[in-house]
Enzyme design. Structure first.
Site, PDB file in Angstrom:
ATOM      1  N   TYR A   1       3.463 -34.435 -34.657  1.00 57.59           N
ATOM      2  CA  TYR A   1       3.617 -33.076 -35.201  1.00 57.59           C
ATOM      3  C   TYR A   1       2.614 -32.132 -34.522  1.00 57.59           C
ATOM      4  CZ  TYR A   1       3.069 -29.149 -38.387  1.00 57.59           C
ATOM      5  OH  TYR A   1       2.957 -27.868 -38.910  1.00 57.59           O
ATOM      6  N   SER A  35       3.422 -21.451 -35.389  1.00 56.50           N
ATOM      7  CA  SER A  35       2.747 -22.604 -34.807  1.00 56.50           C
ATOM      8  C   SER A  35       1.722 -23.113 -35.824  1.00 56.50           C
ATOM      9  CB  SER A  35       2.108 -22.212 -33.477  1.00 56.50           C
ATOM     10  OG  SER A  35       1.614 -23.370 -32.857  1.00 56.50           O
ATOM     11  N   LYS A  51       3.222 -28.810 -31.962  1.00 57.98           N
ATOM     12  CA  LYS A  51       2.664 -27.463 -32.144  1.00 57.98           C
ATOM     13  C   LYS A  51       1.897 -27.032 -30.892  1.00 57.98           C
ATOM     14  CE  LYS A  51       4.670 -26.669 -35.706  1.00 57.98           C
ATOM     15  NZ  LYS A  51       5.486 -25.501 -35.992  1.00 57.98           N
TER      16      LYS A  51
HETATM   17  N1  NAP Z   1       2.487 -25.802 -44.701  1.00 55.80           N
HETATM   18  C1  NAP Z   1       1.482 -25.832 -43.856  1.00 55.80           C
HETATM   19  O1  NAP Z   1       0.340 -26.183 -44.195  1.00 55.80           O
HETATM   20  C2  NAP Z   1       1.685 -25.376 -42.434  1.00 55.80           C
HETATM   21  C3  NAP Z   1       0.556 -25.196 -41.633  1.00 55.80           C
HETATM   22  C4  NAP Z   1       0.725 -24.784 -40.314  1.00 55.80           C
HETATM   23  C5  NAP Z   1       1.999 -24.537 -39.821  1.00 55.80           C
HETATM   24  N2  NAP Z   1       3.081 -24.735 -40.627  1.00 55.80           N
HETATM   25  C6  NAP Z   1       4.407 -24.463 -40.049  1.00 55.80           C
HETATM   26  O2  NAP Z   1       5.109 -23.610 -40.919  1.00 55.80           O
HETATM   27  C7  NAP Z   1       6.518 -23.768 -40.728  1.00 55.80           C
HETATM   28  C8  NAP Z   1       7.194 -23.884 -42.087  1.00 55.80           C
HETATM   29  O3  NAP Z   1       6.744 -25.058 -42.702  1.00 55.80           O
HETATM   30  P1  NAP Z   1       6.567 -25.225 -44.267  1.00 55.80           P
HETATM   31  O4  NAP Z   1       5.160 -25.613 -44.474  1.00 55.80           O
HETATM   32  O5  NAP Z   1       7.117 -24.074 -45.011  1.00 55.80           O
HETATM   33  O6  NAP Z   1       7.440 -26.548 -44.475  1.00 55.80           O
HETATM   34  P2  NAP Z   1       8.734 -26.866 -45.364  1.00 55.80           P
HETATM   35  O7  NAP Z   1       8.513 -26.419 -46.756  1.00 55.80           O
HETATM   36  O8  NAP Z   1       9.006 -28.303 -45.106  1.00 55.80           O
HETATM   37  O9  NAP Z   1       9.863 -25.974 -44.693  1.00 55.80           O
HETATM   38  C9  NAP Z   1      10.389 -26.288 -43.428  1.00 55.80           C
HETATM   39  C10 NAP Z   1      11.727 -25.630 -43.282  1.00 55.80           C
HETATM   40  O10 NAP Z   1      12.264 -26.024 -42.005  1.00 55.80           O
HETATM   41  C11 NAP Z   1      13.586 -26.473 -42.237  1.00 55.80           C
HETATM   42  N3  NAP Z   1      14.066 -27.433 -41.249  1.00 55.80           N
HETATM   43  C12 NAP Z   1      13.636 -28.685 -41.023  1.00 55.80           C
HETATM   44  N4  NAP Z   1      14.396 -29.284 -40.106  1.00 55.80           N
HETATM   45  C13 NAP Z   1      15.341 -28.382 -39.733  1.00 55.80           C
HETATM   46  C14 NAP Z   1      16.434 -28.407 -38.848  1.00 55.80           C
HETATM   47  N5  NAP Z   1      16.763 -29.511 -38.154  1.00 55.80           N
HETATM   48  N6  NAP Z   1      17.189 -27.300 -38.714  1.00 55.80           N
HETATM   49  C15 NAP Z   1      16.908 -26.193 -39.434  1.00 55.80           C
HETATM   50  N7  NAP Z   1      15.912 -26.108 -40.319  1.00 55.80           N
HETATM   51  C16 NAP Z   1      15.132 -27.206 -40.474  1.00 55.80           C
HETATM   52  C17 NAP Z   1      13.535 -27.113 -43.612  1.00 55.80           C
HETATM   53  O11 NAP Z   1      14.835 -27.305 -44.125  1.00 55.80           O
HETATM   54  P3  NAP Z   1      15.135 -28.463 -45.237  1.00 55.80           P
HETATM   55  O12 NAP Z   1      14.635 -27.906 -46.542  1.00 55.80           O
HETATM   56  O13 NAP Z   1      16.594 -28.618 -45.164  1.00 55.80           O
HETATM   57  O14 NAP Z   1      14.355 -29.677 -44.818  1.00 55.80           O
HETATM   58  C18 NAP Z   1      12.733 -26.057 -44.347  1.00 55.80           C
HETATM   59  O15 NAP Z   1      13.541 -24.982 -44.679  1.00 55.80           O
HETATM   60  C19 NAP Z   1       6.667 -25.009 -39.847  1.00 55.80           C
HETATM   61  O16 NAP Z   1       6.923 -24.593 -38.515  1.00 55.80           O
HETATM   62  C20 NAP Z   1       5.310 -25.672 -39.920  1.00 55.80           C
HETATM   63  O17 NAP Z   1       5.016 -26.421 -38.778  1.00 55.80           O
HETATM   64  C21 NAP Z   1       2.956 -25.142 -41.911  1.00 55.80           C
END
Ligand code: NAP
Length: 320
Positions: A197, A164, A201
């Site tokens: 977004y 989350s 969450k």
């Molecule tokens: N980065 C931050 O600052 C942050 C902070 C708080 C929470 N989060 C959470 O952390 C988690 C991971 O995010 P991240 O920051 O690592 O972002 P990211 O680099 O954009 O990675 C997101 C992943 O989700 C996949 N995805 C997107 N749509 C999908 C779908 N329809 N089916 C299956 N997979 C899908 C993406 O695949 P593709 O490569 O094919 O798009 C990618 O592998 C998310 O839940 C995000 O909300 C992130």
């Protein structure tokens, strides 16, 4: 201030004694970002099998090769399976495959997510809601029987960890006062995509808090976590303000991924709980979530979400 303090002064660490020898893990969205780095950690911690659940299998294969090269584990440890959370058929096929091909599931790390301000529908719901919320819970429910079976058969405590975010606190979530929440979110004319977004969450948090108590006694640990602001591909189209914020405050992808690992190896103390900076910390939940209104909104979200999931597959939310 708490956000800035965590970002600048807290470096989450993986518990030193963590070992996952013999265990099987599934990580969604593990071709890039936090999911990929978490997969690398879980592999290095000794998982016998790690499933990279990705929508782009070519990118998944690249991630697999990269993780194999850096960890030196036997190639059969890592597998790339197709999973598109924007397509319920894909989620069902993935779950069926896991049910039939995997002997056990010790860790289901639901990490995949999107952040977009562009309105589009998938499976009849606004895309962010479908991917981050509906399909995330659909996959959890479809695989919970296998997690429960793993608990019984191998006398272990499988973990279902959902990624989350602290941004659950950064939305007004006006939709909760509408007669029905999900139809309000799906209405393009009124959709607040600047908040979407963050709202997605919050929906995760509210639904988990309603559902978690029902897992008591099943042997499965459900926890959810905030990785903090981290470098990754998320918000790739968000523009300069997020770019500059990340430059100033973001954790590296690897450091952020440790919070995912902390949840994936956590014990009973994390059952139904929110993890922040790699530790259980319910005080980091928003005041709204902990309020009477939050409880009421949670019951409403959970009731509607359950109805949507039952519409996708009858009986999927029953029997817990
Ligand atoms: N980065 C931050 O600052 C942050 C902070 C708080 C929470 N989060 C959470 O952390 C988690 C991971 O995010 P991240 O920051 O690592 O972002 P990211 O680099 O954009 O990675 C997101 C992943 O989700 C996949 N995805 C997107 N749509 C999908 C779908 N329809 N089916 C299956 N997979 C899908 C993406 O695949 P593709 O490569 O094919 O798009 C990618 O592998 C998310 O839940 C995000 O909300 C992130």
């Amino acid at each position: 201030m708490a956000f800035v303090y965590s970002q600048l002064f807290v470096t989450p660490r993986i518990p030193p004694a963590a070992s996952l020898t013999g265990q099987t893990a599934i990580i969604t969205g593990s071709n890039v970002g936090l999911g990929k780095e978490a997969a690398r950690h879980l592999t290095a911690l000794g998982c016998t099998k790690v499933i990279l659940a990705v929508r782009n299998t070519t990118a998944g294969e690249d991630a697999r090769k990269d993780i194999l090269a850096s960890t030196g584990v036997p190639p059969h440890t890592l597998e790339v399976w197709s999973l598109d959370l924007a397509d319920y058929g894909s989620v069902k096929r993935f779950a069926k495959r896991a049910e039939s091909e995997l002997q056990r599931i010790d860790i289901l790390l639901e990490n995949a997510g999107i952040a977009t301000d562009k309105f589009a529908l998938s499976e009849g719901h606004e895309r962010t809601v479908t991917v981050n919320v509906v399909s995330t819970f659909l996959l959890a429910f479809l695989l919970l029987p296998k997690l429960k079976e793993t608990a019984k058969k191998f006398a272990v405590k499988p973990r279902l960890s959902i990624v989350s975010s602290e941004v659950h606190a950064w939305t007004k979530f006006a939709e909760w006062k509408q007669p029905s929440i999900f139809p309000a979110l799906d209405d393009e004319a009124t959709a607040n995509m600047q908040e979407r977004y963050m709202t997605s969450k919050l929906l995760e948090v509210l639904a988990i808090r309603q559902f978690a108590p029902k897992l008591a006694g099943t042997g499965v640990i459900l926890n959810y976590l905030n990785p903090g602001l981290c470098h990754s591909e998320l918000g790739r189209d968000a523009g300069w303000s997020l770019y500059l914020l990340k430059m100033a405050l973001a954790r590296s992808t690897e450091v952020g991924s440790r919070t995912l690992v902390c949840a994936a190896v956590a014990g009973e103390e994390s059952q139904g709980k929110y993890m922040h900076d790699g530790k259980v910390d319910e005080s980091a939940l928003s005041p709204f979530v902990r309020s009477q209104d939050g409880e009421e909104a949670g019951r409403k979200v959970w009731g509607e979400l359950k109805g949507i999931l039952e519409g996708v597959q009858k009986g999927v939310t029953e029997g817990f």
